[in-house]
Motif scaffolding. Structure first.
Motif, mmCIF file in Angstrom:
data_model
loop_
_atom_site.group_PDB
_atom_site.id
_atom_site.type_symbol
_atom_site.label_atom_id
_atom_site.label_comp_id
_atom_site.label_asym_id
_atom_site.label_seq_id
_atom_site.Cartn_x
_atom_site.Cartn_y
_atom_site.Cartn_z
ATOM 1 N N CYS A 87 4.120 2.992 -0.520
ATOM 2 C CA CYS A 87 2.994 2.058 -0.342
ATOM 3 C C CYS A 87 2.864 1.114 -1.527
ATOM 4 O O CYS A 87 2.606 -0.082 -1.360
ATOM 5 C CB CYS A 87 1.702 2.830 -0.125
ATOM 6 S SG CYS A 87 1.612 3.667 1.464
ATOM 7 N N THR A 88 3.060 1.629 -2.732
ATOM 8 C CA THR A 88 2.998 0.799 -3.934
ATOM 9 C C THR A 88 4.096 -0.255 -3.922
ATOM 10 O O THR A 88 3.851 -1.430 -4.218
ATOM 11 C CB THR A 88 3.128 1.673 -5.201
ATOM 12 O OG1 THR A 88 2.091 2.633 -5.211
ATOM 13 C CG2 THR A 88 3.069 0.838 -6.461
ATOM 14 N N LYS A 89 5.308 0.152 -3.570
ATOM 15 C CA LYS A 89 6.427 -0.797 -3.498
ATOM 16 C C LYS A 89 6.184 -1.837 -2.408
ATOM 17 O O LYS A 89 6.518 -3.013 -2.577
ATOM 18 C CB LYS A 89 7.748 -0.071 -3.230
ATOM 19 C CG LYS A 89 8.156 0.896 -4.302
ATOM 20 C CD LYS A 89 8.517 0.207 -5.588
ATOM 21 C CE LYS A 89 8.998 1.240 -6.589
ATOM 22 N NZ LYS A 89 9.202 0.684 -7.907
ATOM 23 N N GLN A 90 5.587 -1.434 -1.295
ATOM 24 C CA GLN A 90 5.287 -2.379 -0.215
ATOM 25 C C GLN A 90 4.244 -3.399 -0.668
ATOM 26 O O GLN A 90 4.354 -4.587 -0.366
ATOM 27 C CB GLN A 90 4.800 -1.631 1.029
ATOM 28 C CG GLN A 90 4.563 -2.527 2.217
ATOM 29 C CD GLN A 90 5.827 -3.182 2.722
ATOM 30 O OE1 GLN A 90 6.853 -2.533 2.845
ATOM 31 N NE2 GLN A 90 5.771 -4.463 2.988
ATOM 32 N N ASP A 91 3.242 -2.958 -1.407
ATOM 33 C CA ASP A 91 2.245 -3.888 -1.941
ATOM 34 C C ASP A 91 2.888 -4.894 -2.883
ATOM 35 O O ASP A 91 2.554 -6.086 -2.859
ATOM 36 C CB ASP A 91 1.132 -3.127 -2.660
ATOM 37 C CG ASP A 91 0.244 -2.330 -1.721
ATOM 38 O OD1 ASP A 91 0.241 -2.626 -0.504
ATOM 39 O OD2 ASP A 91 -0.440 -1.406 -2.203
ATOM 40 N N GLU A 92 3.798 -4.438 -3.729
ATOM 41 C CA GLU A 92 4.503 -5.329 -4.649
ATOM 42 C C GLU A 92 5.358 -6.333 -3.877
ATOM 43 O O GLU A 92 5.392 -7.518 -4.209
ATOM 44 C CB GLU A 92 5.373 -4.509 -5.601
ATOM 45 C CG GLU A 92 6.195 -5.323 -6.558
ATOM 46 C CD GLU A 92 5.378 -6.049 -7.605
ATOM 47 O OE1 GLU A 92 5.942 -6.923 -8.279
ATOM 48 O OE2 GLU A 92 4.178 -5.759 -7.754
ATOM 49 N N THR A 93 5.999 -5.874 -2.816
ATOM 50 C CA THR A 93 6.804 -6.769 -1.988
ATOM 51 C C THR A 93 5.931 -7.834 -1.342
ATOM 52 O O THR A 93 6.284 -9.015 -1.319
ATOM 53 C CB THR A 93 7.546 -5.966 -0.900
ATOM 54 O OG1 THR A 93 8.340 -4.966 -1.533
ATOM 55 C CG2 THR A 93 8.443 -6.853 -0.063
ATOM 56 N N ASN A 113 2.931 7.543 -1.315
ATOM 57 C CA ASN A 113 2.205 6.637 -2.208
ATOM 58 C C ASN A 113 3.159 5.689 -2.929
ATOM 59 O O ASN A 113 2.834 4.514 -3.128
ATOM 60 C CB ASN A 113 1.389 7.427 -3.231
ATOM 61 C CG ASN A 113 0.217 8.139 -2.595
ATOM 62 O OD1 ASN A 113 -0.253 7.748 -1.534
ATOM 63 N ND2 ASN A 113 -0.246 9.193 -3.237
ATOM 64 N N ASP A 114 4.328 6.188 -3.316
ATOM 65 C CA ASP A 114 5.322 5.347 -3.979
ATOM 66 C C ASP A 114 5.792 4.237 -3.054
ATOM 67 O O ASP A 114 5.906 3.079 -3.462
ATOM 68 C CB ASP A 114 6.502 6.208 -4.443
ATOM 69 C CG ASP A 114 7.460 5.450 -5.328
ATOM 70 O OD1 ASP A 114 7.000 4.621 -6.138
ATOM 71 O OD2 ASP A 114 8.676 5.700 -5.214
ATOM 72 N N ASP A 154 3.178 12.070 -2.784
ATOM 73 C CA ASP A 154 3.616 11.158 -3.842
ATOM 74 C C ASP A 154 4.695 10.206 -3.349
ATOM 75 O O ASP A 154 4.738 9.037 -3.757
ATOM 76 C CB ASP A 154 4.147 11.941 -5.047
ATOM 77 C CG ASP A 154 3.054 12.668 -5.798
ATOM 78 O OD1 ASP A 154 1.867 12.320 -5.609
ATOM 79 O OD2 ASP A 154 3.385 13.589 -6.570
ATOM 80 N N ARG A 162 3.124 -9.020 -2.464
ATOM 81 C CA ARG A 162 2.695 -9.955 -3.504
ATOM 82 C C ARG A 162 3.822 -10.941 -3.818
ATOM 83 O O ARG A 162 3.597 -12.150 -3.933
ATOM 84 C CB ARG A 162 2.291 -9.203 -4.770
ATOM 85 C CG ARG A 162 1.728 -10.116 -5.864
ATOM 86 C CD ARG A 162 1.576 -9.390 -7.188
ATOM 87 N NE ARG A 162 2.846 -8.960 -7.751
ATOM 88 C CZ ARG A 162 3.725 -9.780 -8.347
ATOM 89 N NH1 ARG A 162 3.502 -11.074 -8.422
ATOM 90 N NH2 ARG A 162 4.848 -9.301 -8.853
#
Length: 72
Positions: free
Chosen positions: A51-57, A48-49, A45, A59
């Motif tokens: 990775c999610t923050k990296q995707d948002e960055t 995954n958190d 988890d 974008r």
């Protein structure tokens, strides 16, 4: 500035949000590295958190580059 003599102050709220996300990511990665170096394990988890923050960055940086490309 040395060529044209202009100073441009850009107010891009996404840039502040990107900096906050990068701080969050770097803090978590450092904590995970310390935990792993001391023989501990990392929870999926947490990864995954990050990775999610990296995707948002990513974008947000895309949005910033788009805004900058519209400047003349």
């Amino acid at each position: 500035m040395s060529i044209d003599g202009y100073v441009i102050n850009l107010e891009i709220p996404e840039l502040t949000e990107c900096a906050n996300l990068l701080r969050y990511i770097s803090n978590n990665v450092n904590q995970m590295a310390r935990q792993m170096n001391s023989g501990g394990s990392v929870y999926p988890d947490e990864v995954n958190d990050i990775c999610t923050k990296q995707d948002e960055t990513n974008r947000l940086f895309g949005d910033i580059l788009e805004q900058l490309s519209r400047l003349k």
